[in-house]
Design an enzyme around this catalytic site. Structure first.
Site, PDB file in Angstrom:
ATOM      1  N   CYS A  59      -4.293  12.801  12.647  1.00  0.00           N
ATOM      2  CA  CYS A  59      -5.119  11.597  12.671  1.00  0.00           C
ATOM      3  C   CYS A  59      -4.892  10.917  13.999  1.00  0.00           C
ATOM      4  O   CYS A  59      -4.172  11.439  14.857  1.00  0.00           O
ATOM      5  CB  CYS A  59      -4.821  10.687  11.490  1.00  0.00           C
ATOM      6  SG  CYS A  59      -3.280   9.818  11.621  1.00  0.00           S
ATOM      7  N   ARG A  65       0.881  14.860  12.954  1.00  0.00           N
ATOM      8  CA  ARG A  65       1.365  14.637  11.589  1.00  0.00           C
ATOM      9  C   ARG A  65       1.347  15.888  10.707  1.00  0.00           C
ATOM     10  O   ARG A  65       0.629  15.940   9.699  1.00  0.00           O
ATOM     11  CB  ARG A  65       0.565  13.498  10.940  1.00  0.00           C
ATOM     12  CG  ARG A  65       0.620  12.219  11.759  1.00  0.00           C
ATOM     13  CD  ARG A  65      -0.074  11.067  11.104  1.00  0.00           C
ATOM     14  NE  ARG A  65       0.696  10.513   9.997  1.00  0.00           N
ATOM     15  CZ  ARG A  65       0.325   9.434   9.307  1.00  0.00           C
ATOM     16  NH1 ARG A  65      -0.809   8.835   9.600  1.00  0.00           N
ATOM     17  NH2 ARG A  65       1.069   8.990   8.331  1.00  0.00           N
ATOM     18  N   LYS A 105       0.836  -1.213   0.000  1.00  0.00           N
ATOM     19  CA  LYS A 105       0.000   0.000   0.000  1.00  0.00           C
ATOM     20  C   LYS A 105       0.864   1.254   0.000  1.00  0.00           C
ATOM     21  O   LYS A 105       0.624   2.186  -0.767  1.00  0.00           O
ATOM     22  CB  LYS A 105      -0.894  -0.011   1.253  1.00  0.00           C
ATOM     23  CG  LYS A 105      -1.436   1.341   1.646  1.00  0.00           C
ATOM     24  CD  LYS A 105      -2.328   1.282   2.866  1.00  0.00           C
ATOM     25  CE  LYS A 105      -1.684   1.589   4.200  1.00  0.00           C
ATOM     26  NZ  LYS A 105      -1.353   2.981   4.472  1.00  0.00           N
ATOM     27  N   ASN A 106       1.881   1.273   0.881  1.00  0.00           N
ATOM     28  CA  ASN A 106       2.652   2.505   1.049  1.00  0.00           C
ATOM     29  C   ASN A 106       3.634   2.765  -0.083  1.00  0.00           C
ATOM     30  O   ASN A 106       4.276   3.821  -0.123  1.00  0.00           O
ATOM     31  CB  ASN A 106       3.357   2.503   2.409  1.00  0.00           C
ATOM     32  CG  ASN A 106       2.362   2.708   3.534  1.00  0.00           C
ATOM     33  OD1 ASN A 106       1.200   3.034   3.292  1.00  0.00           O
ATOM     34  ND2 ASN A 106       2.808   2.514   4.769  1.00  0.00           N
ATOM     35  N   ILE A 166       8.314   7.254  16.638  1.00  0.00           N
ATOM     36  CA  ILE A 166       7.940   7.972  15.413  1.00  0.00           C
ATOM     37  C   ILE A 166       6.676   8.810  15.611  1.00  0.00           C
ATOM     38  O   ILE A 166       6.629   9.983  15.214  1.00  0.00           O
ATOM     39  CB  ILE A 166       7.712   6.978  14.237  1.00  0.00           C
ATOM     40  CG1 ILE A 166       8.910   6.031  14.065  1.00  0.00           C
ATOM     41  CG2 ILE A 166       7.423   7.738  12.939  1.00  0.00           C
ATOM     42  CD1 ILE A 166      10.196   6.657  13.606  1.00  0.00           C
ATOM     43  N   VAL A 183       2.777  18.716   7.917  1.00  0.00           N
ATOM     44  CA  VAL A 183       3.453  18.523   6.620  1.00  0.00           C
ATOM     45  C   VAL A 183       4.454  19.651   6.363  1.00  0.00           C
ATOM     46  O   VAL A 183       4.767  19.995   5.229  1.00  0.00           O
ATOM     47  CB  VAL A 183       2.446  18.401   5.437  1.00  0.00           C
ATOM     48  CG1 VAL A 183       1.719  17.071   5.484  1.00  0.00           C
ATOM     49  CG2 VAL A 183       1.470  19.559   5.409  1.00  0.00           C
ATOM     50  N   ASP A 184       4.963  20.235   7.465  1.00  0.00           N
ATOM     51  CA  ASP A 184       5.905  21.351   7.334  1.00  0.00           C
ATOM     52  C   ASP A 184       7.169  20.972   6.553  1.00  0.00           C
ATOM     53  O   ASP A 184       7.694  21.776   5.789  1.00  0.00           O
ATOM     54  CB  ASP A 184       6.258  21.912   8.722  1.00  0.00           C
ATOM     55  CG  ASP A 184       6.757  20.842   9.694  1.00  0.00           C
ATOM     56  OD1 ASP A 184       6.283  19.692   9.602  1.00  0.00           O
ATOM     57  OD2 ASP A 184       7.623  21.144  10.532  1.00  0.00           O
ATOM     58  N   ARG A 194      -8.483  -0.334   4.872  1.00  0.00           N
ATOM     59  CA  ARG A 194      -7.521   0.628   4.317  1.00  0.00           C
ATOM     60  C   ARG A 194      -6.226  -0.080   3.925  1.00  0.00           C
ATOM     61  O   ARG A 194      -5.534   0.371   3.008  1.00  0.00           O
ATOM     62  CB  ARG A 194      -7.158   1.681   5.368  1.00  0.00           C
ATOM     63  CG  ARG A 194      -8.119   2.814   5.535  1.00  0.00           C
ATOM     64  CD  ARG A 194      -7.465   3.899   6.382  1.00  0.00           C
ATOM     65  NE  ARG A 194      -6.170   4.256   5.831  1.00  0.00           N
ATOM     66  CZ  ARG A 194      -5.109   4.638   6.542  1.00  0.00           C
ATOM     67  NH1 ARG A 194      -5.177   4.733   7.827  1.00  0.00           N
ATOM     68  NH2 ARG A 194      -3.968   4.934   5.945  1.00  0.00           N
ATOM     69  N   ASP A 212       4.890   0.799  11.897  1.00  0.00           N
ATOM     70  CA  ASP A 212       3.671   0.159  11.390  1.00  0.00           C
ATOM     71  C   ASP A 212       3.550  -1.304  11.835  1.00  0.00           C
ATOM     72  O   ASP A 212       2.543  -1.951  11.546  1.00  0.00           O
ATOM     73  CB  ASP A 212       3.613   0.242   9.855  1.00  0.00           C
ATOM     74  CG  ASP A 212       3.416   1.663   9.364  1.00  0.00           C
ATOM     75  OD1 ASP A 212       3.150   2.545  10.197  1.00  0.00           O
ATOM     76  OD2 ASP A 212       3.533   1.892   8.140  1.00  0.00           O
TER      77      ASP A 212
HETATM   78  C1  LIG Z   1       1.360   6.270   3.205  1.00  0.00           C
HETATM   79  C2  LIG Z   1       2.608   5.996   3.961  1.00  0.00           C
HETATM   80  O1  LIG Z   1       3.626   5.679   3.389  1.00  0.00           O
HETATM   81  N1  LIG Z   1       2.532   6.075   5.274  1.00  0.00           N
HETATM   82  C3  LIG Z   1       3.682   5.765   6.088  1.00  0.00           C
HETATM   83  C4  LIG Z   1       4.568   6.983   6.167  1.00  0.00           C
HETATM   84  O2  LIG Z   1       3.786   8.037   6.731  1.00  0.00           O
HETATM   85  P1  LIG Z   1       4.318   9.532   6.651  1.00  0.00           P
HETATM   86  O3  LIG Z   1       5.027   9.750   5.380  1.00  0.00           O
HETATM   87  O4  LIG Z   1       3.167  10.401   6.986  1.00  0.00           O
HETATM   88  O5  LIG Z   1       5.333   9.519   7.866  1.00  0.00           O
HETATM   89  P2  LIG Z   1       6.622  10.419   8.078  1.00  0.00           P
HETATM   90  O6  LIG Z   1       7.845   9.569   7.895  1.00  0.00           O
HETATM   91  O7  LIG Z   1       6.510  11.645   7.265  1.00  0.00           O
HETATM   92  O8  LIG Z   1       6.470  10.800   9.619  1.00  0.00           O
HETATM   93  C5  LIG Z   1       7.482  10.596  10.562  1.00  0.00           C
HETATM   94  C6  LIG Z   1       7.357  11.629  11.666  1.00  0.00           C
HETATM   95  O9  LIG Z   1       7.656  12.913  11.131  1.00  0.00           O
HETATM   96  C7  LIG Z   1       6.638  13.844  11.444  1.00  0.00           C
HETATM   97  N2  LIG Z   1       6.561  14.818  10.329  1.00  0.00           N
HETATM   98  C8  LIG Z   1       6.446  14.361   9.057  1.00  0.00           C
HETATM   99  C9  LIG Z   1       6.365  15.250   7.995  1.00  0.00           C
HETATM  100  C10 LIG Z   1       6.434  16.623   8.259  1.00  0.00           C
HETATM  101  O10 LIG Z   1       6.354  17.467   7.361  1.00  0.00           O
HETATM  102  N3  LIG Z   1       6.564  17.037   9.549  1.00  0.00           N
HETATM  103  C11 LIG Z   1       6.626  16.168  10.606  1.00  0.00           C
HETATM  104  O11 LIG Z   1       6.748  16.588  11.761  1.00  0.00           O
HETATM  105  C12 LIG Z   1       5.390  12.982  11.586  1.00  0.00           C
HETATM  106  O12 LIG Z   1       4.378  13.638  12.331  1.00  0.00           O
HETATM  107  C13 LIG Z   1       5.950  11.751  12.268  1.00  0.00           C
HETATM  108  O13 LIG Z   1       6.034  11.987  13.650  1.00  0.00           O
HETATM  109  O14 LIG Z   1       5.696   6.689   7.008  1.00  0.00           O
HETATM  110  C14 LIG Z   1       5.353   6.361   8.368  1.00  0.00           C
HETATM  111  C15 LIG Z   1       6.634   6.170   9.134  1.00  0.00           C
HETATM  112  O15 LIG Z   1       7.309   5.060   8.669  1.00  0.00           O
HETATM  113  C16 LIG Z   1       4.453   5.133   8.384  1.00  0.00           C
HETATM  114  O16 LIG Z   1       4.009   4.913   9.704  1.00  0.00           O
HETATM  115  C17 LIG Z   1       3.242   5.323   7.469  1.00  0.00           C
HETATM  116  O17 LIG Z   1       2.546   4.105   7.345  1.00  0.00           O
HETATM  117  C1  LIG Z   2      -0.012   4.857   9.290  1.00  0.00           C
HETATM  118  C2  LIG Z   2      -0.263   4.184   8.169  1.00  0.00           C
HETATM  119  O1  LIG Z   2      -0.749   4.738   7.039  1.00  0.00           O
HETATM  120  P1  LIG Z   2      -1.018   6.286   6.722  1.00  0.00           P
HETATM  121  O2  LIG Z   2       0.304   6.974   6.708  1.00  0.00           O
HETATM  122  O3  LIG Z   2      -1.639   6.269   5.368  1.00  0.00           O
HETATM  123  O4  LIG Z   2      -1.930   6.803   7.806  1.00  0.00           O
HETATM  124  C3  LIG Z   2      -0.003   2.738   8.067  1.00  0.00           C
HETATM  125  O5  LIG Z   2       0.030   2.214   6.933  1.00  0.00           O
HETATM  126  O6  LIG Z   2       0.158   2.069   9.104  1.00  0.00           O
END
Ligand SMILES: CC(=O)N[C@H]1[C@@H](OP(=O)(O)OP(=O)(O)OC[C@H]2O[C@@H](n3ccc(=O)[nH]c3=O)[C@H](O)[C@@H]2O)O[C@H](CO)[C@@H](O)[C@@H]1O
Ligand SMILES: C=C(OP(=O)(O)O)C(=O)O
Length: 434
Positions: free
Chosen positions: A129, A134, A22-23, A345, A136-137, A415, A323
Site C-alpha cells: 500500500c 508490507r 480501529k486497530n 517502521i 505477510v511472510d 477509514r 501512526d
Molecule cells: C490494522 C493495524 O493494526 N494496523 C497497524 C499495524 O499494521 P501491521 O500489523 O500491518 O504492521 P506490522 O507491525 O506487521 O509491520 C511492521 C513492519 O514489519 C513489516 N512486516 C510485517 C509483517 C510481515 O509478515 N513481514 C514484514 O516484513 C512491515 O512491512 C512493516 O515494515 O501495525 C503498524 C505498526 O505499528 C501500524 O502502523 C498499523 O496501523
Molecule cells: C496504517 C494504518 O492502518 P492499516 O494497517 O490498516 O493500513 C493506520 O491505522 O495508520
C-alpha cells in the site's frame, strides 16, 4: 467525491469523545471466527475499515447484529460506539477474496482463526500500500511453525492443517503487530503450548489477548515480548469493550497543540499515549491526565506560548508510534528551531511531506529522516494524500494555515476517523465536508 474544507486560525475549546480503537476492533472482529458462541464487542467505531471487515466476515458466513445501516440517522459526535454481536456458528466459506482483502490489509487477520478452527483457509495476499510493501511472510512462517502447510498460488495463500495446528516456539526476527495477532489467535486453538518471542507489545495486541482470555484461552505474558499460549479444544463467546483509540487521541491532542485552546479528550487514556504526551510536553504543550475526574480523559492545553522543535523516532510500542508520525510532523512545521523525524517502521511513510511543503512547510528528507525547520506560518492550499495518517496531518495543518485548505480523497480519513469534521467543528474549528 467528498472533500474537507478548513479555514485556519481558530483555537479549539471544548470536549472531543475518543472512540474505540480501529486497530483493536479489526483483530477482535476476526477473533469471532474462533468460536461458535456469540462475541459481543462494545464501542466499535463507525469507520469504513469496520464496514470492510464486516463485509469480509459476512461472506465467510458470520452473522453480525447491531451494526448501524448506512443512511440510518447519524448519532451525535459524542455518542458511544456501536455494540456488535458476531456469531460464527455457520461459517460456510473459507476463502477471503481479493476484492475485499485489497481494500484493507487487516483482512489477512482471518487467516489464523480460519485455519485454526476449520483446518483450511484461502486468503488473498493483501499486497502493498502507499506506506510500504508490507509483506505477510512473518504471518505465514509463524503458522508454518505451528504445522500448517502453506503455499501461494495465483495471489492467494492456501493454507491447510488437516490434523489441526500444534503449539510451537515462534521467534519473530522483528516486531510485527499483525503477525503477533494472527499467531495469538491461531495458537489459542492449537494443541499444546505456543511461545511467541519478540511479540508485539502494542496495547491493541494486549486488548485482543484479554478478549481471547474472556473467550476461554490461556495466555500469559501479554504486553511483554514473550507471550505463552496454551491451546484449547474450543473457545466460547464473550463480551468485550474495546480500548480507546490512542492514535485518534494523539491526533486530536496534536490538533489542540497546533491550534491552541483547551480540550478534554473524553475517554482517552493517558497511559496509552505516553510517548505522544512526552513529545508534546517537551514542545511546550500542557497535557493533563484526568483519569480520576468526573468525566475521565486527557486534557490538552496551549494558550499563547510558542512551540519548540522535538526530535522523534518511530519504534514498536512502547516507542513512538509510526501512526502518529505524520501528525507530529505537521506540528513541527510551526515549531521554533528544527526537528528531526525518523521513520523506522515503514519504508515509504513521508507522502505528507510534499503536500505540507505546498502549504509552506520547510522539510528536507534524507533517507528515513525528515528535517523539519519551523516556519512562521502555513498557507491554505488544495492538498491530497494517499494514506490515512498523511491525510489527517493535512487537516491538522489546515487548522492553523492562513486561508482555505481543501483536503481531497476524504475516504482515507473515513477509514480511521469517525466524524472528524464534527468533532473538530464542535470545538470551534471552521471545517466542513463539501
Ligand atoms: C490494522 C493495524 O493494526 N494496523 C497497524 C499495524 O499494521 P501491521 O500489523 O500491518 O504492521 P506490522 O507491525 O506487521 O509491520 C511492521 C513492519 O514489519 C513489516 N512486516 C510485517 C509483517 C510481515 O509478515 N513481514 C514484514 O516484513 C512491515 O512491512 C512493516 O515494515 O501495525 C503498524 C505498526 O505499528 C501500524 O502502523 C498499523 O496501523
Ligand atoms: C496504517 C494504518 O492502518 P492499516 O494497517 O490498516 O493500513 C493506520 O491505522 O495508520
Amino acid at each position: 467525491m467528498d472533500k474537507i474544507r478548513i479555514v485556519g486560525g481558530t483555537p479549539l475549546n471544548g470536549t472531543i469523545r475518543i472512540g474505540g480503537a480501529k486497530n483493536a476492533a479489526l483483530p477482535l472482529m476476526a477473533a469471532a471466527l474462533l468460536t461458535d458462541g456469540a462475541l459481543v464487542l462494545e464501542d466499535v467505531p463507525r469507520l469504513a475499515d469496520i464496514r470492510s471487515m464486516s463485509q469480509l466476515l459476512i461472506q465467510h458466513g458470520v452473522q453480525i447484529d447491531g451494526a448501524e445501516e448506512e443512511g440510518e440517522a447519524p448519532p451525535a459526535a459524542d455518542a458511544p460506539g456501536q455494540t456488535l454481536v458476531l456469531n460464527a456458528g455457520n461459517v460456510h466459506n473459507l476463502r477471503a477474496p481479493y476484492d475485499l482483502v485489497r481494500k484493507m490489509r487487516a483482512s489477512v487477520l482471518v487467516l489464523g482463526p480460519l485455519l485454526a478452527r476449520f483446518g483450511r483457509a484461502e486468503v488473498s495476499l493483501p499486497g502493498g500500500c502507499a506506506i510500504g510493501t508490507r509483506p505477510v511472510d512473518l504471518h505465514m512462517q509463524a503458522l508454518q511453525a505451528l504445522g500448517a502447510q502453506l503455499q501461494v498460488e495465483a495471489g492467494y495463500i492456501k493454507a491447510e492443517a488437516p490434523d489441526g495446528l500444534v503449539g510451537a516456539e515462534v521467534r519473530f526476527p522483528f516486531v510485527s503487530v499483525g503477525a503477533t495477532e494472527n499467531i495469538l489467535m491461531a495458537a489459542a486453538l492449537a494443541r499444546g503450548e505456543t511461545v511467541i518471542r519478540n511479540a508485539a507489545q502494542e496495547p491493541e495486541v494486549v486488548d485482543l489477548g484479554h478478549c481471547l482470555i474472556a473467550m476461554g484461552a490461556e495466555i500469559e505474558g501479554l504486553g511483554t515480548s514473550t507471550v505463552t499460549v496454551r491451546g484449547r479444544d474450543s473457545l466460547h463467546g464473550a463480551r468485550h469493550a474495546i480500548l480507546p483509540d490512542r492514535i485518534e487521541s494523539g491526533t486530536y491532542a496534536v490538533a489542540v497543540a497546533m491550534a491552541g485552546g483547551d480540550v478534554l479528550l473524553q475517554g482517552a487514556r493517558a497511559d496509552l499515549i505516553a510517548t505522544t504526551t512526552e513529545v508534546l510536553t517537551r514542545a511546550g504543550v500542557e497535557v493533563i491526565d484526568e483519569t480520576g475526574a468526573a468525566v475521565p480523559g486527557v486534557r490538552v492545553r496551549r494558550n499563547g506560548n510558542g512551540l519548540t522543535g522535538v526530535d522523534i523516532m518511530t519504534e514498536p510500542y512502547p516507542g513512538f508510534p509510526t501512526d502518529m508520525q505524520a501528525q507530529m510532523m505537521a506540528l513541527m512545521t510551526g515549531a521554533e528551531g528544527a526537528a528531526m523525524i525518523t521513520e523506522t517502521i515503514f519504508e515509504n511513510r513521508f507522502m505528507h511531506v510534499p503536500e505540507l511543503a505546498r502549504m509552506g512547510a520547510n522539510i528536507t528528507v534524507h533517507g528515513a529522516s525528515a528535517l523539519v525547520r519551523g516556519v512562521a506560518e502555513l498557507n491554505g492550499a488544495p492538498v491530497m494524500a494517499t494514506d490515512l495518517r498523511a491525510s489527517v496531518s493535512l487537516v491538522l495543518a489546515g487548522l492553523v494555515a492562513k486561508g482555505e485548505t481543501l483536503v481531497n480523497r476524504v475516504y482515507h480519513l473515513d477509514r480511521g476517523y469517525e466524524r472528524l469534521e464534527e468533532k473538530l467543528g464542535r470545538c470551534g474549528a471552521r471545517i466542513e465536508r463539501v
